[in-house]
Design a protein around this motif. Structure first.
Motif, PDB file in Angstrom:
ATOM      1  N   PRO A   1      19.989 -98.859 -59.909  1.00  0.00           N
ATOM      2  CA  PRO A   1      19.344 -98.146 -58.802  1.00  0.00           C
ATOM      3  C   PRO A   1      20.316 -97.192 -58.109  1.00  0.00           C
ATOM      4  O   PRO A   1      21.515 -97.476 -58.001  1.00  0.00           O
ATOM      5  N   THR A   2      19.783 -96.072 -57.655  1.00  0.00           N
ATOM      6  CA  THR A   2      20.611 -95.079 -56.961  1.00  0.00           C
ATOM      7  C   THR A   2      21.038 -95.611 -55.607  1.00  0.00           C
ATOM      8  O   THR A   2      20.227 -96.128 -54.834  1.00  0.00           O
ATOM      9  N   LEU A   3      22.322 -95.489 -55.332  1.00  0.00           N
ATOM     10  CA  LEU A   3      22.854 -95.906 -54.034  1.00  0.00           C
ATOM     11  C   LEU A   3      22.681 -94.768 -53.037  1.00  0.00           C
ATOM     12  O   LEU A   3      23.066 -93.628 -53.321  1.00  0.00           O
ATOM     13  N   PRO A   4      22.109 -95.026 -51.870  1.00  0.00           N
ATOM     14  CA  PRO A   4      21.918 -93.952 -50.889  1.00  0.00           C
ATOM     15  C   PRO A   4      23.250 -93.530 -50.273  1.00  0.00           C
ATOM     16  O   PRO A   4      24.246 -94.273 -50.325  1.00  0.00           O
ATOM     17  N   ARG A   5      23.269 -92.353 -49.700  1.00  0.00           N
ATOM     18  CA  ARG A   5      24.448 -91.871 -48.990  1.00  0.00           C
ATOM     19  C   ARG A   5      24.712 -92.789 -47.802  1.00  0.00           C
ATOM     20  O   ARG A   5      23.794 -93.206 -47.105  1.00  0.00           O
ATOM     21  N   GLN A   6      25.977 -93.100 -47.587  1.00  0.00           N
ATOM     22  CA  GLN A   6      26.356 -94.036 -46.531  1.00  0.00           C
ATOM     23  C   GLN A   6      27.031 -93.294 -45.382  1.00  0.00           C
ATOM     24  O   GLN A   6      27.888 -92.436 -45.596  1.00  0.00           O
ATOM     25  N   PRO A   7      26.651 -93.618 -44.145  1.00  0.00           N
ATOM     26  CA  PRO A   7      27.223 -92.897 -42.996  1.00  0.00           C
ATOM     27  C   PRO A   7      28.613 -93.399 -42.635  1.00  0.00           C
ATOM     28  O   PRO A   7      28.957 -94.555 -42.864  1.00  0.00           O
ATOM     29  N   ILE A   8      29.415 -92.502 -42.091  1.00  0.00           N
ATOM     30  CA  ILE A   8      30.661 -92.862 -41.422  1.00  0.00           C
ATOM     31  C   ILE A   8      30.431 -92.594 -39.940  1.00  0.00           C
ATOM     32  O   ILE A   8      30.199 -91.454 -39.536  1.00  0.00           O
ATOM     33  N   MET A   9      30.472 -93.648 -39.134  1.00  0.00           N
ATOM     34  CA  MET A   9      30.156 -93.550 -37.712  1.00  0.00           C
ATOM     35  C   MET A   9      31.418 -93.783 -36.884  1.00  0.00           C
ATOM     36  O   MET A   9      32.270 -94.604 -37.225  1.00  0.00           O
ATOM     37  N   LEU A  10      31.505 -93.055 -35.775  1.00  0.00           N
ATOM     38  CA  LEU A  10      32.622 -93.231 -34.843  1.00  0.00           C
ATOM     39  C   LEU A  10      32.087 -93.751 -33.517  1.00  0.00           C
ATOM     40  O   LEU A  10      31.221 -93.131 -32.902  1.00  0.00           O
ATOM     41  N   HIS A  11      32.613 -94.894 -33.091  1.00  0.00           N
ATOM     42  CA  HIS A  11      32.332 -95.442 -31.770  1.00  0.00           C
ATOM     43  C   HIS A  11      33.637 -95.376 -30.980  1.00  0.00           C
ATOM     44  O   HIS A  11      34.680 -95.840 -31.467  1.00  0.00           O
ATOM     45  N   SER A  12      33.606 -94.801 -29.803  1.00  0.00           N
ATOM     46  CA  SER A  12      34.841 -94.631 -29.048  1.00  0.00           C
ATOM     47  C   SER A  12      34.571 -94.617 -27.553  1.00  0.00           C
ATOM     48  O   SER A  12      33.541 -94.122 -27.096  1.00  0.00           O
ATOM     49  N   ARG A  13      35.527 -95.164 -26.815  1.00  0.00           N
ATOM     50  CA  ARG A  13      35.489 -95.090 -25.357  1.00  0.00           C
ATOM     51  C   ARG A  13      36.722 -94.368 -24.824  1.00  0.00           C
ATOM     52  O   ARG A  13      37.060 -94.472 -23.644  1.00  0.00           O
ATOM     53  N   VAL A  14      37.411 -93.640 -25.709  1.00  0.00           N
ATOM     54  CA  VAL A  14      38.643 -92.954 -25.331  1.00  0.00           C
ATOM     55  C   VAL A  14      38.333 -91.813 -24.371  1.00  0.00           C
ATOM     56  O   VAL A  14      37.481 -90.960 -24.644  1.00  0.00           O
ATOM     57  N   LYS A  15      39.016 -91.781 -23.246  1.00  0.00           N
ATOM     58  CA  LYS A  15      38.825 -90.738 -22.235  1.00  0.00           C
ATOM     59  C   LYS A  15      40.055 -89.848 -22.082  1.00  0.00           C
ATOM     60  O   LYS A  15      39.948 -88.683 -21.722  1.00  0.00           O
TER      61      LYS A  15
END
Length: 285
Positions: free
Chosen positions: A250-264
């Protein structure tokens, strides 16, 4: 009349473009627009009296004069940053969690790029599963998390989407009368869960042949000829083959790279933006 000094912001812009090989990614790393980046470069080229890049709609490449100026520009910025840092005894710390399925062979160069952005910044990198890193982020144990997990929350930003494939060693052959041998990451791993679910949904019989504590271990098992693994192309050694179509997987879907940050903090945020922009470039290549 004395010539005006070089504008350090324009010099920093030039270095970003050279390292990221893109006006767009340089703008992303600096938190500004592509037009602003182009204007700063134009001013620097005017001050130096030479063209620093050869540009076409498809690529950005240093000109001979630009290549000779790059090391000098880096040295100038490093001296400037260290001079400012010497006036302050406080050293900032940035703790970043990076998913093992995101951190690839480019990581040493990307860390070096962050350090050049702010030499006085203490960078702490933690590698782990996306789920574990997101929990650490929520517990405020890390400042930012670069993960491969799309959740129903609004505090993450999409950095890139990356294609995955079913990879095996060159010449590896699957015996049709046996379950498909797969190498996977240890639980919890979102890519592992996705790959196993897709195989089950497609009615493909499989068996776990190897469980690795990291992507590099899984890639090593693949190249040792143990079986196949769901991996990003940039994470597999040279020579590995995508056998998904040949085996009818089966074809593997594109996978996201997500950024979570609280840097100010400004300098820390700029270093993190440079890292994110570099990962965008790595995922697109």
């Amino acid at each position: 009349m004395m010539d005006p000094p070089l504008d350090l912001d324009s010099v920093r812009t030039f270095v970003h473009i050279a390292e990221l090989e893109s006006f767009t990614r340089a703008a992303e790393a600096m938190g500004t627009s592509q037009a602003a980046v182009s204007l700063k470069l134009k001013r620097l080229e005017g001050r130096l009296g030479c063209r620093l890049f050869d540009r076409t709609p498809r690529y950005v490449q240093l000109s001979p004069r630009g290549a000779s100026f790059l090391d000098q520009a880096r040295a100038l910025l490093e001296l400037h940053d260290r001079t400012l840092a010497s006036l302050s005894e406080q050293r900032r710390r940035l703790t970043i969690g990076i998913s093992d399925h995101v951190a690839g062979p480019e990581l040493p160069a990307l860390i070096a790029r962050m350090n050049s952005q702010d030499p006085q910044l203490v960078i702490e990198i933690r590698i782990g599963s996306s789920a574990d890193l997101l929990q650490q982020f929520d517990r405020r144990e890390i400042d930012s998390a670069l993960i491969r997990l799309r959740s129903d929350r609004d505090d993450g930003s999409l950095i890139a989407e990356e294609q995955f494939g079913w990879f095996a060693a060159p010449g590896w052959q699957h015996r049709p009368d046996e379950p498909l041998p797969i190498a996977t990451m240890a639980e919890p791993c979102g890519v592992r869960a996705l790959a196993c679910r897709l195989l089950d949904d497609a009615g493909v019989k499989w068996r776990e042949i190897f469980v690795g504590g990291g992507v590099m271990a899984v890639a090593a098992a693949v190249m040792a000829g143990l079986g196949v693994a769901a991996l990003s192309p940039r994470m597999v050694p040279f020579g590995a083959m995508d056998v998904g179509r040949r085996l009818g997987l089966p074809t593997l879907p594109r996978q996201p790279i997500m950024l979570h940050s609280r840097v100010k903090d400004g300098p820390s945020r700029e270093a993190l933006a440079a890292l994110a922009a570099a990962f965008r470039g790595a995922a697109r290549t």
